[in-house]
Design a protein around this motif. Structure first.
Motif, short mmCIF file in Angstrom:
data_model
loop_
_atom_site.label_atom_id
_atom_site.label_comp_id
_atom_site.label_asym_id
_atom_site.label_seq_id
_atom_site.Cartn_x
_atom_site.Cartn_y
_atom_site.Cartn_z
N THR A 90 16.24 31.19 25.16
CA THR A 90 16.03 31.43 26.59
C THR A 90 15.18 32.68 26.73
O THR A 90 15.46 33.71 26.10
CB THR A 90 17.37 31.64 27.32
N ILE A 91 14.10 32.61 27.52
CA ILE A 91 13.16 33.73 27.59
C ILE A 91 12.99 34.23 29.01
O ILE A 91 13.23 33.52 29.99
CB ILE A 91 11.79 33.36 27.02
N ASP A 92 12.60 35.50 29.13
CA ASP A 92 12.12 36.09 30.36
C ASP A 92 10.65 36.41 30.12
O ASP A 92 10.32 37.36 29.40
CB ASP A 92 12.91 37.37 30.68
N GLU A 93 9.77 35.59 30.68
CA GLU A 93 8.34 35.71 30.40
C GLU A 93 7.78 37.05 30.87
O GLU A 93 6.91 37.64 30.21
CB GLU A 93 7.58 34.56 31.06
N GLU A 94 8.26 37.53 32.01
CA GLU A 94 7.73 38.77 32.56
C GLU A 94 8.06 39.96 31.66
O GLU A 94 7.21 40.82 31.40
CB GLU A 94 8.29 39.01 33.97
N LEU A 95 9.29 40.02 31.16
CA LEU A 95 9.71 41.14 30.32
C LEU A 95 9.43 40.89 28.83
O LEU A 95 9.58 41.80 28.02
CB LEU A 95 11.20 41.40 30.51
N GLU A 96 9.04 39.65 28.48
CA GLU A 96 8.77 39.26 27.09
C GLU A 96 9.97 39.48 26.18
O GLU A 96 9.85 39.97 25.05
CB GLU A 96 7.54 40.01 26.55
N VAL A 97 11.15 39.14 26.69
CA VAL A 97 12.37 39.22 25.91
C VAL A 97 13.04 37.85 25.90
O VAL A 97 12.70 36.96 26.69
CB VAL A 97 13.35 40.28 26.46
N GLY A 98 14.01 37.67 25.00
CA GLY A 98 14.70 36.40 24.93
C GLY A 98 16.00 36.51 24.18
O GLY A 98 16.33 37.58 23.63
N ASN A 99 16.75 35.42 24.16
CA ASN A 99 17.96 35.37 23.35
C ASN A 99 18.11 33.99 22.72
O ASN A 99 17.69 32.98 23.29
CB ASN A 99 19.21 35.77 24.15
N LEU A 100 18.68 33.98 21.53
CA LEU A 100 18.98 32.75 20.81
C LEU A 100 20.46 32.45 20.95
O LEU A 100 21.31 33.33 20.72
CB LEU A 100 18.63 32.90 19.33
N THR A 101 20.79 31.22 21.34
CA THR A 101 22.17 30.83 21.62
C THR A 101 22.56 29.63 20.78
O THR A 101 21.78 28.68 20.63
CB THR A 101 22.34 30.49 23.12
N LEU A 102 23.76 29.70 20.22
CA LEU A 102 24.29 28.64 19.37
C LEU A 102 25.29 27.80 20.16
O LEU A 102 26.18 28.33 20.81
CB LEU A 102 24.97 29.25 18.15
N PHE A 103 25.14 26.47 20.11
CA PHE A 103 26.04 25.54 20.78
C PHE A 103 26.69 24.63 19.75
O PHE A 103 26.04 24.18 18.81
CB PHE A 103 25.29 24.66 21.79
N ASP A 104 27.98 24.35 19.94
CA ASP A 104 28.68 23.37 19.12
C ASP A 104 28.36 21.98 19.69
O ASP A 104 28.60 21.71 20.87
CB ASP A 104 30.19 23.63 19.16
#
Length: 320
Positions: free
Chosen positions: A295-309
């Motif tokens: 999931t990214i925030d294009e304006e801030l150029e940051v993101g997170n990786l999320t794990l789903f079962d």
């Protein structure tokens, strides 16, 4: 759902592979903003322990068991350049070998197939022995357009009429008259995956040419590329992308839609599932039990990786 990593997106985040799943590990390459050093992080899925090490690498080619092939992608104007290679064991974070070797490739065309049959990786005009780190020169660039490696077989365009044929040595094993090379997505074991213009994903048995199953991928987005537990990718018809539009393992297909949903299909049972997704949330990778998204925030150029079962987050529903 569990956030595995959060931070500033890497420089080549959209086109180079910088995170992947093995059956036991989550691997992430990123730049630590506090120290400004590039790091490799390994999360061990069973107990969620984390190890990190400083690294010069910024891209992950792929993994075989607990080992992963790393490289450094650099912009070479009309081409991309891979300038280092390293074969890393994820259990102890020790390099089995490192290689100071450069390979020029077409722009956005990094090959991501590790050939487990020959334990090798082919790129540009070289083949790397993954066991020893030795380099074998190639006379023709790899991968070759119109020829797809299938392990002990290969698939080629039929020059006489539309379609493809599969060869084992000099013998033609199967003729695929109804498929094009541009529709081929990749291979897993004896399965070949083709995506038709109708958004039907078709699974063909490579030794017989028989259709094993077909799934309609409704509302499929065209952003991204196929990824997952695939042995051989179609690397002559698709440009690189970190995000996936289709993820495949032996039992499950997950695909991104042009709506706010991910869909899934369980191949053995026909069970269908759906997961609501956030804006700017994308598929990244899959193993036999888990799904990884970005999931990214294009304006801030940051993101997170999320794990789903996969079992918990894909509930049954009926397509309308």
């Amino acid at each position: 759902m569990e956030v595995i990593w959060s931070g500033k997106l890497p420089a080549y985040w959209s086109i180079a592979n910088w995170a992947l799943l093995t059956e036991k590990h989550i691997v992430v390459l990123f730049r630590d903003m506090a120290s400004n050093k590039r790091k490799l992080r390994v999360v061990y899925i069973n107990d969620r322990t984390v190890q990190e090490r400083i690294t010069k690498y910024n891209a992950l080619i792929g993994s075989l068991g607990p080992d992963v092939l790393l490289t450094k992608v650099e912009d070479a104007r009309a081409h991309d350049q891979l300038s280092f290679f390293g074969w890393l064991n994820l259990d102890n974070l020790k390099m089995k070998w490192e290689l100071l070797q450069s390979a020029l490739i077409e722009k956005f065309s990094i090959p991501y197939t590790l050939d487990r049959l020959t334990m090798s990786y082919s790129c540009g005009l070289m083949k790397i022995n993954l066991i020893t780190g030795d380099v074998i020169p190639l006379t023709k660039p790899s991968p070759l357009s119109g020829i797809w490696n299938l392990g002990e077989m290969e698939m080629q365009h039929d020059s006489n009429r539309k379609g493809l044929f599969i060869k084992c040595g000099d013998q033609v094993v199967v003729q695929l008259n109804d498929f094009l090379g541009s529709q081929y997505q990749g291979a897993l074991g004896d399965w070949l995956f083709f995506l038709l213009p109708s958004n039907d994903l078709v699974c063909i048995e490579k030794k017989t040419g028989n259709c094993l199953w077909k799934v309609y991928l409704n509302s499929l987005t065209r952003d991204g590329r196929p990824k997952g537990k695939i042995d051989y990718y179609n690397e002559t018809c698709y440009r690189n992308s970190f995000i996936a539009n289709i993820l495949i393992n032996r039992d499950t297909i997950v695909w991104a839609t042009d709506r706010n949903e991910f869909y899934s299909f369980h191949i053995p049972t026909g069970k269908k599932g759906r997961l609501e997704k956030q804006q700017n949330q994308f598929l990244v990778d899959i193993n036999n039990k888990f799904l990884l998204t970005l999931t990214i925030d294009e304006e801030l150029e940051v993101g997170n990786l999320t794990l789903f079962d996969l079992e918990e987050f894909f509930d049954e529903y009926q397509y309308k």
